[in-house]
Design an enzyme around this catalytic site. Sequence first.
Site, PDB file in Angstrom:
ATOM      1  N   SER A 148       1.023  -1.356  -0.025  1.00 21.08           N
ATOM      2  CA  SER A 148       0.129   0.057  -0.004  1.00 21.08           C
ATOM      3  C   SER A 148       1.029   1.308   0.087  1.00 21.08           C
ATOM      4  O   SER A 148       2.180   1.095   0.187  1.00 21.08           O
ATOM      5  CB  SER A 148      -0.833  -0.098   1.336  1.00 21.08           C
ATOM      6  OG  SER A 148      -1.458   1.259   1.528  1.00 21.08           O
ATOM      7  N   TYR A 161      -1.896  -1.764  10.364  1.00 21.82           N
ATOM      8  CA  TYR A 161      -1.874  -2.017   8.698  1.00 21.82           C
ATOM      9  C   TYR A 161      -0.715  -1.427   8.100  1.00 21.82           C
ATOM     10  O   TYR A 161       0.036  -2.054   7.240  1.00 21.82           O
ATOM     11  CB  TYR A 161      -3.118  -1.181   8.177  1.00 21.82           C
ATOM     12  CG  TYR A 161      -3.222  -1.518   6.915  1.00 21.82           C
ATOM     13  CD1 TYR A 161      -4.084  -2.268   6.324  1.00 21.82           C
ATOM     14  CD2 TYR A 161      -2.978  -0.243   5.975  1.00 21.82           C
ATOM     15  CE1 TYR A 161      -4.077  -2.356   4.682  1.00 21.82           C
ATOM     16  CE2 TYR A 161      -2.983  -0.433   4.636  1.00 21.82           C
ATOM     17  CZ  TYR A 161      -3.676  -1.241   3.970  1.00 21.82           C
ATOM     18  OH  TYR A 161      -3.897  -1.808   2.704  1.00 21.82           O
TER      19      TYR A 161
END
Length: 279
Positions: A148, A161
Amino acid sequence: MRETAAVSIFQGKVAVITGAGSGIGKSLAEELARRGARVVISDINSGRIENTAEGIARSGGKVTAATLDVSDYEAVKSMVEGTLATHGRIDYLFNNAGIAIAGPAKEFTIEDWRRVMDINLYGVVHGIAVAYPLMVKQGWGHIVNTASIEGLVPFPATVSYVASKYAVVGLSSALRIEGAAHGVRVSVVCPGYVRTAIFADSKIIGMDRQNIKGLIDRLGVTPEECARIILGGVERNEATIIVTFYAKFLCFINRLIPGLWVWLMARNYRKAVENGMIR
Ligand code: NAD
């Protein structure tokens, strides 16, 4: 199937995709099948993966589907080995499955931390642990790990995350160096916002889900667009495939003026806490 002018590099190749029941993984599977690859798809959600498989098969694509949890090493091993046994090769592995948990780190339970790491990091590790040695033996293969923009630039309110995605970026960049000696390619995908189910499905602690959704709807690209950009990067064997203009811009600014983003985020986060937008 849509006609494509030139023969795709994916034509006749075997591509394994995890988390293909929804969003980016689903679009990757559909686009790869459209370009002539045989896709071996999996997801933890059986209804979703059957739906993806039916759609691909209906359009004339070659597809095999399985329900599995990427945090289960034995399940990933059996799927990858089964693919090799059936098709005799694995050309691409897209380690795509992932989840997010949003909220202030002080509210995360140890189970929240473990769940994110088990799926986002160990899900990728499991795919690599099985497929990479097989690809080395083949003398070719391409592993594409989805991280990401949050694996390149730090974001508050998704700290677990961020930890998992930084790990995936590091692991991919290091494995790319080793893999090159054996003919195995490794790329890491770093998308900005993509309009998928991920935030609707996510556990969100002490924050307004609608605010997050609004941000993604405003700044995000569609999963179909994201998949096409990823496959373009894979074709060119890019080390890091950054998706969305905003994510590229953020990386650029972060390199140009280190500390600016952290300063901005710290200021915004403090304000959000003071205004009660974050617990
Ligand atoms: P999504 O929720 O639409 O799709 C993810 C799929 O993974 C779902 O079908 C889900 O059922 C499956 N999945 C979840 N846990 C699993 C498990 N343990 N085993 C197997 N499958 C599992 O989300 P998406 O946005 O398409 O996410 C795909 C990847 O892209 C993730 O790794 C995510 O972190 C990453 N990503 C997404 C965005 C975004 O804005 N959507 C941005 C950057 C990175």
